[in-house]
Design a protein around this motif. Structure first.
Motif, PDB file in Angstrom:
ATOM      1  N   VAL A  47      47.675  31.773  29.814  1.00 21.97           N
ATOM      2  CA  VAL A  47      46.424  32.218  30.449  1.00 21.97           C
ATOM      3  C   VAL A  47      46.704  32.844  31.808  1.00 21.97           C
ATOM      4  O   VAL A  47      46.130  33.846  32.194  1.00 21.97           O
ATOM      5  CB  VAL A  47      45.426  31.032  30.581  1.00 21.97           C
ATOM      6  CG1 VAL A  47      44.266  31.392  31.494  1.00 21.97           C
ATOM      7  CG2 VAL A  47      44.915  30.606  29.208  1.00 21.97           C
ATOM      8  N   LYS A  48      47.641  32.251  32.549  1.00 17.57           N
ATOM      9  CA  LYS A  48      47.984  32.745  33.884  1.00 17.57           C
ATOM     10  C   LYS A  48      48.950  33.912  33.859  1.00 17.57           C
ATOM     11  O   LYS A  48      49.197  34.538  34.870  1.00 17.57           O
ATOM     12  CB  LYS A  48      48.680  31.613  34.660  1.00 17.57           C
ATOM     13  CG  LYS A  48      47.838  30.952  35.701  1.00 17.57           C
ATOM     14  CD  LYS A  48      48.673  30.015  36.543  1.00 17.57           C
ATOM     15  CE  LYS A  48      49.313  30.712  37.720  1.00 17.57           C
ATOM     16  NZ  LYS A  48      48.632  30.652  38.981  1.00 17.57           N
ATOM     17  N   ASN A  49      49.532  34.126  32.683  1.00 21.65           N
ATOM     18  CA  ASN A  49      50.596  35.112  32.563  1.00 21.65           C
ATOM     19  C   ASN A  49      51.750  34.747  33.505  1.00 21.65           C
ATOM     20  O   ASN A  49      52.310  35.591  34.207  1.00 21.65           O
ATOM     21  CB  ASN A  49      50.047  36.502  32.875  1.00 21.65           C
ATOM     22  CG  ASN A  49      50.934  37.591  32.295  1.00 21.65           C
ATOM     23  OD1 ASN A  49      51.848  37.296  31.526  1.00 21.65           O
ATOM     24  ND2 ASN A  49      50.675  38.818  32.671  1.00 21.65           N
ATOM     25  N   ARG A  50      52.042  33.454  33.515  1.00 20.83           N
ATOM     26  CA  ARG A  50      53.039  32.932  34.450  1.00 20.83           C
ATOM     27  C   ARG A  50      54.370  32.745  33.742  1.00 20.83           C
ATOM     28  O   ARG A  50      54.418  32.218  32.631  1.00 20.83           O
ATOM     29  CB  ARG A  50      52.543  31.583  34.961  1.00 20.83           C
ATOM     30  CG  ARG A  50      53.511  30.797  35.825  1.00 20.83           C
ATOM     31  CD  ARG A  50      52.709  29.760  36.550  1.00 20.83           C
ATOM     32  NE  ARG A  50      53.425  28.778  37.265  1.00 20.83           N
ATOM     33  CZ  ARG A  50      52.956  28.253  38.411  1.00 20.83           C
ATOM     34  NH1 ARG A  50      51.825  28.670  38.915  1.00 20.83           N
ATOM     35  NH2 ARG A  50      53.627  27.313  39.009  1.00 20.83           N
ATOM     36  N   PRO A  51      55.476  33.160  34.365  1.00 16.11           N
ATOM     37  CA  PRO A  51      56.779  32.957  33.725  1.00 16.11           C
ATOM     38  C   PRO A  51      57.087  31.472  33.565  1.00 16.11           C
ATOM     39  O   PRO A  51      56.728  30.670  34.427  1.00 16.11           O
ATOM     40  CB  PRO A  51      57.769  33.631  34.681  1.00 16.11           C
ATOM     41  CG  PRO A  51      57.050  33.807  35.964  1.00 16.11           C
ATOM     42  CD  PRO A  51      55.582  33.815  35.672  1.00 16.11           C
ATOM     43  N   PRO A 134      48.156  24.593  37.742  1.00 13.21           N
ATOM     44  CA  PRO A 134      48.516  25.580  38.762  1.00 13.21           C
ATOM     45  C   PRO A 134      47.224  26.160  39.315  1.00 13.21           C
ATOM     46  O   PRO A 134      46.150  25.898  38.766  1.00 13.21           O
ATOM     47  CB  PRO A 134      49.275  26.639  37.957  1.00 13.21           C
ATOM     48  CG  PRO A 134      48.653  26.588  36.599  1.00 13.21           C
ATOM     49  CD  PRO A 134      48.210  25.156  36.383  1.00 13.21           C
ATOM     50  N   SER A 135      47.303  26.914  40.393  1.00 11.60           N
ATOM     51  CA  SER A 135      46.115  27.597  40.884  1.00 11.60           C
ATOM     52  C   SER A 135      45.593  28.520  39.778  1.00 11.60           C
ATOM     53  O   SER A 135      46.381  29.114  39.038  1.00 11.60           O
ATOM     54  CB  SER A 135      46.444  28.386  42.144  1.00 11.60           C
ATOM     55  OG  SER A 135      47.559  29.232  41.934  1.00 11.60           O
ATOM     56  N   ALA A 136      44.258  28.626  39.677  1.00 11.61           N
ATOM     57  CA  ALA A 136      43.652  29.307  38.533  1.00 11.61           C
ATOM     58  C   ALA A 136      43.484  30.804  38.772  1.00 11.61           C
ATOM     59  O   ALA A 136      42.377  31.340  38.732  1.00 11.61           O
ATOM     60  CB  ALA A 136      42.309  28.657  38.201  1.00 11.61           C
ATOM     61  N   ASN A 137      44.611  31.471  39.037  1.00 11.51           N
ATOM     62  CA  ASN A 137      44.616  32.918  39.238  1.00 11.51           C
ATOM     63  C   ASN A 137      45.705  33.512  38.354  1.00 11.51           C
ATOM     64  O   ASN A 137      46.650  32.821  37.999  1.00 11.51           O
ATOM     65  CB  ASN A 137      44.937  33.233  40.709  1.00 11.51           C
ATOM     66  CG  ASN A 137      46.162  32.469  41.198  1.00 11.51           C
ATOM     67  OD1 ASN A 137      46.063  31.309  41.582  1.00 11.51           O
ATOM     68  ND2 ASN A 137      47.315  33.110  41.139  1.00 11.51           N
ATOM     69  N   PRO A 138      45.584  34.802  38.034  1.00 12.10           N
ATOM     70  CA  PRO A 138      46.709  35.433  37.340  1.00 12.10           C
ATOM     71  C   PRO A 138      47.953  35.325  38.222  1.00 12.10           C
ATOM     72  O   PRO A 138      47.836  35.363  39.455  1.00 12.10           O
ATOM     73  CB  PRO A 138      46.270  36.894  37.199  1.00 12.10           C
ATOM     74  CG  PRO A 138      44.786  36.876  37.370  1.00 12.10           C
ATOM     75  CD  PRO A 138      44.477  35.736  38.278  1.00 12.10           C
ATOM     76  N   VAL A 142      45.972  36.137  44.592  1.00  9.26           N
ATOM     77  CA  VAL A 142      45.382  35.174  45.527  1.00  9.26           C
ATOM     78  C   VAL A 142      44.729  34.009  44.762  1.00  9.26           C
ATOM     79  O   VAL A 142      44.080  34.231  43.738  1.00  9.26           O
ATOM     80  CB  VAL A 142      44.304  35.896  46.369  1.00  9.26           C
ATOM     81  CG1 VAL A 142      43.640  34.942  47.341  1.00  9.26           C
ATOM     82  CG2 VAL A 142      44.904  37.102  47.088  1.00  9.26           C
ATOM     83  N   SER A 143      44.876  32.787  45.265  1.00  6.78           N
ATOM     84  CA  SER A 143      44.290  31.615  44.610  1.00  6.78           C
ATOM     85  C   SER A 143      42.767  31.617  44.743  1.00  6.78           C
ATOM     86  O   SER A 143      42.224  32.098  45.728  1.00  6.78           O
ATOM     87  CB  SER A 143      44.832  30.330  45.243  1.00  6.78           C
ATOM     88  OG  SER A 143      46.212  30.200  45.014  1.00  6.78           O
ATOM     89  N   PRO A 144      42.080  31.033  43.734  1.00 12.26           N
ATOM     90  CA  PRO A 144      40.614  30.995  43.756  1.00 12.26           C
ATOM     91  C   PRO A 144      40.086  29.797  44.547  1.00 12.26           C
ATOM     92  O   PRO A 144      40.635  28.702  44.458  1.00 12.26           O
ATOM     93  CB  PRO A 144      40.256  30.828  42.282  1.00 12.26           C
ATOM     94  CG  PRO A 144      41.422  30.114  41.688  1.00 12.26           C
ATOM     95  CD  PRO A 144      42.635  30.485  42.492  1.00 12.26           C
ATOM     96  N   SER A 221      56.822  37.660  47.152  1.00 13.11           N
ATOM     97  CA  SER A 221      55.544  38.369  47.089  1.00 13.11           C
ATOM     98  C   SER A 221      54.627  37.576  46.185  1.00 13.11           C
ATOM     99  O   SER A 221      54.751  37.538  44.987  1.00 13.11           O
ATOM    100  CB  SER A 221      55.730  39.773  46.549  1.00 13.11           C
ATOM    101  OG  SER A 221      55.882  39.740  45.160  1.00 13.11           O
ATOM    102  N   HIS A 222      53.708  36.873  46.805  1.00  7.32           N
ATOM    103  CA  HIS A 222      52.830  35.993  46.063  1.00  7.32           C
ATOM    104  C   HIS A 222      51.504  36.056  46.784  1.00  7.32           C
ATOM    105  O   HIS A 222      51.426  36.569  47.880  1.00  7.32           O
ATOM    106  CB  HIS A 222      53.410  34.583  46.112  1.00  7.32           C
ATOM    107  CG  HIS A 222      53.240  33.851  44.819  1.00  7.32           C
ATOM    108  ND1 HIS A 222      54.101  34.003  43.773  1.00  7.32           N
ATOM    109  CD2 HIS A 222      52.308  32.980  44.399  1.00  7.32           C
ATOM    110  CE1 HIS A 222      53.711  33.225  42.766  1.00  7.32           C
ATOM    111  NE2 HIS A 222      52.615  32.601  43.127  1.00  7.32           N
ATOM    112  N   TYR A 223      50.481  35.515  46.199  1.00  8.66           N
ATOM    113  CA  TYR A 223      49.192  35.493  46.869  1.00  8.66           C
ATOM    114  C   TYR A 223      48.784  36.900  47.254  1.00  8.66           C
ATOM    115  O   TYR A 223      48.173  37.144  48.276  1.00  8.66           O
ATOM    116  CB  TYR A 223      49.243  34.607  48.138  1.00  8.66           C
ATOM    117  CG  TYR A 223      49.803  33.255  47.843  1.00  8.66           C
ATOM    118  CD1 TYR A 223      49.030  32.325  47.153  1.00  8.66           C
ATOM    119  CD2 TYR A 223      51.093  32.907  48.193  1.00  8.66           C
ATOM    120  CE1 TYR A 223      49.539  31.085  46.836  1.00  8.66           C
ATOM    121  CE2 TYR A 223      51.604  31.668  47.891  1.00  8.66           C
ATOM    122  CZ  TYR A 223      50.831  30.765  47.208  1.00  8.66           C
ATOM    123  OH  TYR A 223      51.330  29.534  46.905  1.00  8.66           O
TER     124      TYR A 223
HETATM  125 MG    MG Z   1      49.580  29.420  42.625  1.00  9.06          MG
END
Ligand code: MG
Ligand code: TXA
Length: 315
Positions: A47-51, A134-138, A142-144, A221-223
Protein backbone atom coordinates in the motif's frame (compact mmCIF):
# COMPACT_ATOMS: atom_id res chain seq x y z
CA UNK A 1 -12.53 4.21 -1.36
CA UNK A 2 -11.72 4.22 2.33
CA UNK A 3 -14.38 5.27 4.80
CA UNK A 4 -13.24 7.73 7.45
CA UNK A 5 -14.88 7.01 10.79
CA UNK A 6 -14.61 6.65 14.53
CA UNK A 7 -15.83 3.08 14.87
CA UNK A 8 -13.19 1.23 16.87
CA UNK A 9 -15.13 -2.05 16.70
CA UNK A 10 -15.17 -1.89 12.94
CA UNK A 11 -11.43 -1.13 12.92
CA UNK A 12 -10.78 -4.17 15.13
CA UNK A 13 -12.83 -6.37 12.82
CA UNK A 14 -11.07 -5.21 9.66
CA UNK A 15 -7.65 -5.65 11.29
CA UNK A 16 -8.59 -9.12 12.52
CA UNK A 17 -9.33 -10.09 8.92
CA UNK A 18 -5.70 -9.26 8.07
CA UNK A 19 -6.50 -6.00 6.29
CA UNK A 20 -4.73 -2.69 6.88
CA UNK A 21 -6.25 0.63 7.97
CA UNK A 22 -5.31 4.22 8.80
CA UNK A 23 -4.77 4.73 12.53
CA UNK A 24 -4.32 7.96 14.49
CA UNK A 25 -1.38 8.44 16.83
CA UNK A 26 -0.17 11.54 18.64
CA UNK A 27 2.88 11.76 16.35
CA UNK A 28 1.49 11.10 12.85
CA UNK A 29 -1.12 8.74 11.35
CA UNK A 30 -0.02 5.16 10.84
CA UNK A 31 -0.90 2.51 8.26
CA UNK A 32 -1.74 -0.33 10.64
CA UNK A 33 -1.92 -4.08 10.26
CA UNK A 34 -1.36 -7.19 12.40
CA UNK A 35 2.40 -7.17 13.11
CA UNK A 36 2.43 -10.97 13.53
CA UNK A 37 0.63 -11.72 10.27
CA UNK A 38 2.92 -11.87 7.22
CA UNK A 39 0.12 -11.20 4.76
CA UNK A 40 -0.84 -8.02 6.59
CA UNK A 41 2.81 -6.92 6.67
CA UNK A 42 3.20 -7.53 2.94
CA UNK A 43 0.02 -5.56 2.36
CA UNK A 44 1.46 -2.58 4.30
CA UNK A 45 4.60 -2.58 2.14
CA UNK A 46 2.42 -2.75 -0.99
CA UNK A 47 0.00 0.00 0.00
CA UNK A 48 2.86 2.36 0.86
CA UNK A 49 4.93 1.27 -2.09
CA UNK A 50 7.71 0.85 0.44
CA UNK A 51 10.81 -1.24 -0.27
CA UNK A 52 10.98 -4.37 1.85
CA UNK A 53 14.39 -3.39 3.22
CA UNK A 54 12.82 -0.58 5.30
CA UNK A 55 11.45 -2.21 8.49
CA UNK A 56 8.23 -1.38 10.35
CA UNK A 57 7.52 -0.28 13.93
CA UNK A 58 5.42 -2.61 16.11
CA UNK A 59 2.91 -0.70 18.27
CA UNK A 60 1.78 -2.18 21.55
CA UNK A 61 -1.04 -1.11 23.87
CA UNK A 62 0.50 -2.19 27.14
CA UNK A 63 3.98 -2.49 28.58
CA UNK A 64 3.42 -6.16 29.41
CA UNK A 65 3.50 -6.95 25.70
CA UNK A 66 7.09 -5.74 25.42
CA UNK A 67 8.74 -8.99 26.48
CA UNK A 68 6.66 -10.98 23.96
CA UNK A 69 8.49 -9.10 21.22
CA UNK A 70 11.86 -8.03 22.69
CA UNK A 71 14.59 -9.59 24.83
CA UNK A 72 17.87 -8.56 26.50
CA UNK A 73 16.38 -5.15 27.27
CA UNK A 74 19.12 -2.74 28.49
CA UNK A 75 18.51 -0.94 31.78
CA UNK A 76 18.68 2.42 30.02
CA UNK A 77 15.83 1.30 27.78
CA UNK A 78 13.78 0.56 30.89
CA UNK A 79 14.59 4.04 32.22
CA UNK A 80 13.40 5.58 28.95
CA UNK A 81 10.24 3.47 29.00
CA UNK A 82 9.50 4.55 32.58
CA UNK A 83 9.95 8.17 31.62
CA UNK A 84 8.39 8.38 28.15
CA UNK A 85 5.89 5.60 27.49
CA UNK A 86 3.20 6.03 26.39
CA UNK A 87 4.58 8.67 24.04
CA UNK A 88 6.68 9.59 21.01
CA UNK A 89 9.57 7.20 21.75
CA UNK A 90 10.41 4.13 19.63
CA UNK A 91 12.97 1.66 20.97
CA UNK A 92 15.10 -0.64 18.85
CA UNK A 93 15.56 -3.87 20.81
CA UNK A 94 16.67 -7.45 20.16
CA UNK A 95 13.67 -9.32 18.81
CA UNK A 96 12.18 -12.59 20.04
CA UNK A 97 11.32 -15.41 17.64
CA UNK A 98 7.66 -14.34 17.67
CA UNK A 99 8.50 -11.30 15.52
CA UNK A 100 8.39 -12.07 11.78
CA UNK A 101 11.61 -11.33 9.85
CA UNK A 102 9.46 -9.53 7.33
CA UNK A 103 8.58 -6.90 9.95
CA UNK A 104 12.24 -6.14 10.74
CA UNK A 105 13.52 -6.59 7.17
CA UNK A 106 15.71 -9.41 8.40
CA UNK A 107 17.29 -7.43 11.24
CA UNK A 108 17.68 -9.02 14.68
CA UNK A 109 16.27 -5.82 16.16
CA UNK A 110 12.64 -4.80 16.30
CA UNK A 111 11.31 -1.24 16.68
CA UNK A 112 8.63 -0.96 19.38
CA UNK A 113 6.43 1.93 20.39
CA UNK A 114 3.61 2.45 22.90
CA UNK A 115 1.60 5.37 21.57
CA UNK A 116 -0.23 7.82 23.86
CA UNK A 117 -3.17 8.67 21.60
CA UNK A 118 -6.41 7.59 23.30
CA UNK A 119 -7.97 6.15 20.15
CA UNK A 120 -4.79 4.23 19.28
CA UNK A 121 -4.67 2.84 22.81
CA UNK A 122 -8.33 1.86 22.73
CA UNK A 123 -7.73 0.08 19.42
CA UNK A 124 -4.57 -1.65 20.67
CA UNK A 125 -6.33 -2.84 23.81
CA UNK A 126 -9.03 -4.51 21.73
CA UNK A 127 -6.95 -6.31 19.11
CA UNK A 128 -5.04 -9.35 20.31
CA UNK A 129 -1.85 -8.58 18.44
CA UNK A 130 0.67 -5.73 18.10
CA UNK A 131 0.10 -3.38 15.17
CA UNK A 132 2.77 -2.79 12.57
CA UNK A 133 2.40 0.83 11.47
CA UNK A 134 4.64 2.96 9.34
CA UNK A 135 3.51 6.52 8.69
CA UNK A 136 0.48 6.37 6.38
CA UNK A 137 1.99 8.11 3.36
CA UNK A 138 3.36 6.83 0.08
CA UNK A 139 7.06 5.96 0.56
CA UNK A 140 9.21 9.09 0.63
CA UNK A 141 6.37 11.61 1.02
CA UNK A 142 5.46 13.84 3.98
CA UNK A 143 3.75 12.00 6.88
CA UNK A 144 0.00 12.53 7.43
CA UNK A 145 -1.30 14.35 10.51
CA UNK A 146 -5.03 14.06 9.77
CA UNK A 147 -7.36 11.29 8.56
CA UNK A 148 -8.00 13.40 5.46
CA UNK A 149 -4.29 13.39 4.55
CA UNK A 150 -4.34 9.59 4.68
CA UNK A 151 -7.49 9.52 2.57
CA UNK A 152 -6.03 11.88 -0.04
CA UNK A 153 -3.07 9.62 -0.76
CA UNK A 154 -3.98 6.08 0.24
CA UNK A 155 -7.79 6.21 0.31
CA UNK A 156 -8.15 4.09 -2.81
CA UNK A 157 -6.00 1.27 -1.36
CA UNK A 158 -7.42 0.71 2.14
CA UNK A 159 -10.92 0.05 3.46
CA UNK A 160 -10.99 2.20 6.57
CA UNK A 161 -9.35 5.17 8.30
CA UNK A 162 -9.92 5.56 12.00
CA UNK A 163 -10.25 9.28 12.72
CA UNK A 164 -8.68 10.55 15.93
CA UNK A 165 -8.43 14.23 15.01
CA UNK A 166 -5.23 16.07 14.09
CA UNK A 167 -2.04 14.52 15.56
CA UNK A 168 -1.08 16.53 18.65
CA UNK A 169 2.70 16.33 18.14
CA UNK A 170 2.91 16.38 14.35
CA UNK A 171 6.40 14.84 14.03
CA UNK A 172 7.25 11.12 14.01
CA UNK A 173 8.56 9.38 17.12
CA UNK A 174 12.20 9.63 18.18
CA UNK A 175 14.02 6.32 17.59
CA UNK A 176 16.57 5.11 20.15
CA UNK A 177 18.65 1.94 20.03
CA UNK A 178 21.78 0.59 21.67
CA UNK A 179 25.17 -0.24 20.16
CA UNK A 180 27.75 -1.98 22.35
CA UNK A 181 25.47 -1.08 25.25
CA UNK A 182 25.50 2.63 24.42
CA UNK A 183 22.37 4.62 23.53
CA UNK A 184 22.10 5.92 19.98
CA UNK A 185 19.40 8.19 18.56
CA UNK A 186 18.69 7.22 14.95
CA UNK A 187 15.84 9.59 14.25
CA UNK A 188 14.99 12.83 15.99
CA UNK A 189 11.27 13.30 16.47
CA UNK A 190 8.60 14.24 18.95
CA UNK A 191 10.80 13.41 21.95
CA UNK A 192 13.73 15.83 22.28
CA UNK A 193 17.39 14.92 22.72
CA UNK A 194 17.45 17.11 25.83
CA UNK A 195 14.59 15.15 27.45
CA UNK A 196 16.35 11.84 26.71
CA UNK A 197 19.69 13.05 28.05
CA UNK A 198 18.03 14.29 31.23
CA UNK A 199 17.07 10.68 31.94
CA UNK A 200 20.00 8.55 30.70
CA UNK A 201 22.85 11.00 30.18
CA UNK A 202 24.73 11.62 26.96
CA UNK A 203 23.56 9.88 23.81
CA UNK A 204 25.06 9.65 20.33
CA UNK A 205 23.07 11.20 17.52
CA UNK A 206 23.46 9.08 14.41
CA UNK A 207 21.24 10.64 11.82
CA UNK A 208 21.47 8.87 8.54
CA UNK A 209 22.66 11.48 6.10
CA UNK A 210 23.64 9.05 3.41
CA UNK A 211 21.27 7.18 1.20
CA UNK A 212 22.42 3.86 2.59
CA UNK A 213 19.19 1.95 2.96
CA UNK A 214 20.77 -0.66 5.20
CA UNK A 215 21.27 1.90 7.97
CA UNK A 216 18.34 2.17 10.34
CA UNK A 217 16.36 5.36 10.57
CA UNK A 218 15.74 7.03 7.32
CA UNK A 219 16.86 7.79 3.85
CA UNK A 220 18.40 11.14 3.05
CA UNK A 221 15.63 12.37 0.79
CA UNK A 222 12.52 11.61 2.75
CA UNK A 223 9.49 13.51 3.90
CA UNK A 224 9.68 15.14 0.52
CA UNK A 225 6.90 17.15 -1.06
CA UNK A 226 7.12 17.38 -4.84
CA UNK A 227 8.35 21.00 -4.87
CA UNK A 228 11.86 22.18 -4.06
CA UNK A 229 12.31 23.15 -0.40
CA UNK A 230 15.18 25.47 0.47
CA UNK A 231 16.05 26.01 4.10
CA UNK A 232 18.05 29.03 5.29
CA UNK A 233 17.83 32.72 6.00
CA UNK A 234 14.54 33.78 4.37
CA UNK A 235 15.29 37.50 3.69
CA UNK A 236 18.56 36.45 2.02
CA UNK A 237 16.86 33.72 0.00
CA UNK A 238 14.15 36.15 -1.10
CA UNK A 239 16.82 38.19 -2.91
CA UNK A 240 17.28 35.19 -5.22
CA UNK A 241 13.67 34.06 -5.71
CA UNK A 242 10.63 35.73 -7.20
CA UNK A 243 8.36 36.41 -4.19
CA UNK A 244 5.28 36.02 -6.36
CA UNK A 245 6.19 32.39 -7.13
CA UNK A 246 7.34 31.56 -3.63
CA UNK A 247 5.89 29.99 -0.49
CA UNK A 248 7.54 30.72 2.84
CA UNK A 249 7.43 28.69 6.06
CA UNK A 250 8.48 30.60 9.16
CA UNK A 251 7.95 30.33 12.89
CA UNK A 252 6.15 33.67 13.25
CA UNK A 253 7.70 36.19 10.80
CA UNK A 254 5.58 37.42 7.89
CA UNK A 255 6.96 38.05 4.41
CA UNK A 256 5.23 39.44 1.36
CA UNK A 257 5.15 36.31 -0.83
CA UNK A 258 2.56 34.32 -2.76
CA UNK A 259 1.90 31.85 0.09
CA UNK A 260 2.94 32.88 3.60
CA UNK A 261 2.74 30.21 6.33
CA UNK A 262 3.83 31.23 9.82
CA UNK A 263 3.63 28.01 11.85
CA UNK A 264 3.02 29.67 15.23
CA UNK A 265 2.10 33.35 15.52
CA UNK A 266 2.96 33.18 19.23
CA UNK A 267 6.39 31.71 18.46
CA UNK A 268 5.79 28.28 20.02
CA UNK A 269 8.01 25.56 18.54
CA UNK A 270 5.60 22.91 19.85
CA UNK A 271 2.77 24.49 17.88
CA UNK A 272 5.06 24.87 14.86
CA UNK A 273 5.74 21.12 14.89
CA UNK A 274 1.99 20.39 14.91
CA UNK A 275 1.49 22.35 11.71
CA UNK A 276 4.69 21.62 9.78
CA UNK A 277 3.55 18.63 7.69
CA UNK A 278 0.10 20.09 7.01
CA UNK A 279 1.74 23.26 5.72
CA UNK A 280 4.23 21.34 3.55
CA UNK A 281 1.26 19.57 1.94
CA UNK A 282 -0.64 22.80 1.51
CA UNK A 283 2.27 24.55 -0.20
CA UNK A 284 2.94 21.50 -2.34
CA UNK A 285 -0.67 21.68 -3.59
CA UNK A 286 -0.53 25.47 -4.12
CA UNK A 287 0.72 27.46 -7.12
CA UNK A 288 4.14 28.21 -5.64
CA UNK A 289 7.19 27.00 -7.54
CA UNK A 290 9.55 26.93 -4.62
CA UNK A 291 9.21 26.63 -0.82
CA UNK A 292 11.61 28.66 1.35
CA UNK A 293 11.85 27.69 5.00
CA UNK A 294 13.37 29.46 7.94
CA UNK A 295 15.97 27.47 9.90
CA UNK A 296 14.77 26.88 13.47
CA UNK A 297 17.00 27.23 16.54
CA UNK A 298 18.91 23.94 16.84
CA UNK A 299 17.44 22.88 20.18
CA UNK A 300 14.41 20.99 21.46
CA UNK A 301 11.83 20.24 18.75
CA UNK A 302 13.56 22.80 16.52
CA UNK A 303 16.21 20.17 15.78
CA UNK A 304 13.62 17.68 14.50
CA UNK A 305 11.87 20.39 12.49
CA UNK A 306 15.18 21.34 10.82
CA UNK A 307 15.86 17.67 10.15
CA UNK A 308 12.52 17.23 8.35
CA UNK A 309 12.95 20.46 6.39
CA UNK A 310 16.44 19.38 5.30
CA UNK A 311 15.17 15.98 4.19
CA UNK A 312 12.21 17.60 2.45
CA UNK A 313 14.73 19.65 0.52
CA UNK A 314 17.15 16.82 -0.30
CA UNK A 315 17.01 15.50 -3.85
MG1 MG B 1 7.54 7.31 7.47
O1 TXA C 1 5.74 8.25 15.02
C1 TXA C 1 6.03 7.23 14.39
O2 TXA C 1 7.05 6.58 14.61
C2 TXA C 1 5.05 6.80 13.30
C3 TXA C 1 3.74 6.40 13.97
C4 TXA C 1 2.71 5.87 13.01
O3 TXA C 1 4.01 5.49 15.00
N1 TXA C 1 5.60 5.72 12.53
C5 TXA C 1 6.63 5.93 11.67
O4 TXA C 1 6.99 4.79 10.99
O5 TXA C 1 7.16 7.00 11.50
P1 TXA C 1 7.92 4.81 9.69
O6 TXA C 1 7.92 3.42 9.21
O7 TXA C 1 7.44 5.83 8.76
O8 TXA C 1 9.33 5.17 10.26
C6 TXA C 1 9.96 4.24 11.10
C7 TXA C 1 11.43 4.24 10.89
C8 TXA C 1 11.83 3.82 9.51
O9 TXA C 1 12.68 4.80 8.95
C9 TXA C 1 12.56 2.51 9.69
O10 TXA C 1 13.67 2.42 8.86
C10 TXA C 1 12.96 2.54 11.14
O11 TXA C 1 11.98 3.29 11.79
N2 TXA C 1 12.94 1.18 11.69
C11 TXA C 1 11.86 0.41 11.94
N3 TXA C 1 12.23 -0.81 12.38
C12 TXA C 1 13.57 -0.81 12.41
C13 TXA C 1 14.54 -1.80 12.73
N4 TXA C 1 14.21 -3.01 13.12
N5 TXA C 1 15.84 -1.43 12.63
C14 TXA C 1 16.19 -0.20 12.22
N6 TXA C 1 15.32 0.76 11.88
C15 TXA C 1 14.03 0.47 11.97
Amino acid sequence: MATIGKNIHHAVQVLSEGQVIGMPTETVYGLAGNALNEEAIVRIFEVKNRPRFDPLIAHIGHRDQLTDLAKDIPSQAVQLIDAFWPGPLTLLLEKTTVVPHLLTSGSSRVAIRLPAHEVARALLSKVHFPLAAPSANPFGYVSPTTARHVHDQLGDRIPYILDGGPSAIGLESTIVGFEMGRPVVYRLGGLTLEAIEDVIGEVTLQRNKSSNPAAPGMLKSHYSPGKPVIIGDVPELLEQYDAQKTGVISLSEQYDVLEMQALSPSGSVTEAAQHLFRVLRLLDDSDVEVILAERFPDEGLGRAINDRLERAGAR
